[in-house]
Design a protein around this motif. Structure first.
Motif, short mmCIF file in Angstrom:
data_model
loop_
_atom_site.label_atom_id
_atom_site.label_comp_id
_atom_site.label_asym_id
_atom_site.label_seq_id
_atom_site.Cartn_x
_atom_site.Cartn_y
_atom_site.Cartn_z
N GLY A 48 0.82 -1.21 0.00
CA GLY A 48 0.00 0.00 0.00
C GLY A 48 0.85 1.25 0.00
O GLY A 48 0.58 2.21 -0.74
N ILE A 49 1.90 1.26 0.82
CA ILE A 49 2.84 2.39 0.84
C ILE A 49 3.44 2.58 -0.55
O ILE A 49 3.53 3.72 -1.06
N ARG A 51 2.21 1.91 -3.41
CA ARG A 51 1.22 2.44 -4.37
C ARG A 51 0.84 3.89 -4.06
O ARG A 51 0.13 4.52 -4.85
N GLY A 52 1.25 4.42 -2.90
CA GLY A 52 0.98 5.82 -2.59
C GLY A 52 0.04 6.04 -1.43
O GLY A 52 -0.25 7.19 -1.06
N TRP A 53 -0.46 4.95 -0.82
CA TRP A 53 -1.31 5.09 0.37
C TRP A 53 -0.44 5.20 1.61
O TRP A 53 0.64 4.59 1.68
N ALA A 54 -0.90 5.95 2.60
CA ALA A 54 -0.20 6.01 3.88
C ALA A 54 -1.15 6.56 4.94
O ALA A 54 -2.02 7.39 4.63
N THR A 60 5.81 10.50 3.86
CA THR A 60 6.23 9.72 2.70
C THR A 60 7.03 10.58 1.72
O THR A 60 6.90 10.45 0.51
#
Length: 310
Positions: A48-49, A51-54, A60
């Motif tokens: 997830g990190i 792919r841009g999720w946080a 980030t």
């Protein structure tokens, strides 16, 4: 600048954006320790990190080094630390940074590695071990319970099956594809298959229903679980919070602690928990490790070998 190798991101995207880079070696400040990482677990949180999720509180800024669990040797101790010393063999958790030769964490985020715990397993131990402990605790799993665990052959399910039995559950029913039924039986679970006949299969084992349900699938599987459990308050999902709210299922409170990890590590040391390593990749092949975990299939844990073990 003294640098180290890390599998890091300079952009978000598919597995191909995860590449080996030279980055500065972190230093242990007050209350922290630096660990020379030998192995690190690969988790869906990490993908997830990538792919841009946080989570909102997570920085980030590039380069981003994923990885939220690790095992290795303490090599630097910050001021005020009394429970750790240089040379200690430890395992622990973080939010980012474990896909690297060194990671710095608060001293209360590591525990001593049991001697019997191999390095590859130790690197992939903390996140799913703590997650299983947290979920089963909130569900109130206790002696005499019948427990249903969905996706029981994965790393999280593997921990949950064994921990429920260690806590005295009479029966643990685990859902998995037919190829993983023998594996679940070896852990002490009664295996059943996903799909339209799930409820009938569970009722054949537990005619009166189950006491608790741990969901790692969501969707229709979570919906079916409501009709199988005696009280909805004893269901938790690790994957489908939106549906859980719709169904009136309590949300899981994400609260990791070192005490949870200490207990699960002790259960391993006493022979009550084992963990299968599905595949081990060198740090330079972290992208391949992400491709493997994103297939959604297979049993046990995927780990990165960061450095040669001693």
């Amino acid at each position: 600048m003294i640098s180290m190798k890390a599998a890091a991101l300079s952009s978000f995207g598919g597995p191909e954006v995860l590449a080996l880079m030279d980055v500065p070696i972190p230093q242990a400040g007050p209350g922290h320790v630096r660990v020379r990482v030998l192995s690190a677990g690969v988790n869906h949180f990490d993908t997830g990190i990538r792919r841009g999720w946080a989570p909102p509180s997570v920085d980030t800024s590039f380069p981003v080094i994923p990885g939220n669990e690790f095992a290795g040797v303490v090599d630097q101790v910050g001021d005020g630390v009394t429970g750790s010393a240089t040379g200690d063999e430890v395992l622990g958790f973080c939010t980012l940074g474990a896909y690297a030769e060194y990671v710095v964490v608060a001293a209360e985020q590591v525990v001593r590695k049991p001697r019997s715990l191999p390095w590859d397993i130790a690197g992939g131990f903390a996140v799913n071990g703590i997650g299983a402990h947290l979920c089963l605790s909130e569900m109130g799993v206790a002696r005499g319970d019948t427990v249903l665990i969905h996706a029981a052959a994965g790393a999280l399910g593997t921990f949950a099956v064994q921990l429920a039995l260690a806590w005295g559950a009479t029966t643990v029913i685990g859902t998995a594809g037919p190829a993983n039924h023998a594996y679940l039986a070896s852990l002490g679970a009664v295996p059943v298959t996903y799909g339209a006949e799930l409820s009938a299969q569970v009722r054949a084992i537990a005619p009166g229903g189950v006491d608790t349900v741990m969901d790692n699938v969501g969707g229709d599987t979570l919906r079916a679980s409501v009709g199988l459990v005696k009280e909805k308050k004893r269901i938790r999902t690790m994957i489908d919070d939106e549906l859980a709210a719709e169904l009136g299922i309590p949300a899981l409170t994400p609260k990791r602690s070192i005490r949870q990890l200490e207990e699960v590590a002790e259960q391993y040391a006493q022979g009550r928990i084992k963990l299968h390593v599905r595949e081990e990749f060198p740090l330079a092949r972290a992208a391949a490790a992400h491709r493997a975990i994103e297939t959604g299939h297979g049993r046990g844990k995927i780990v990165l070998r960061v450095a040669a073990t001693r």
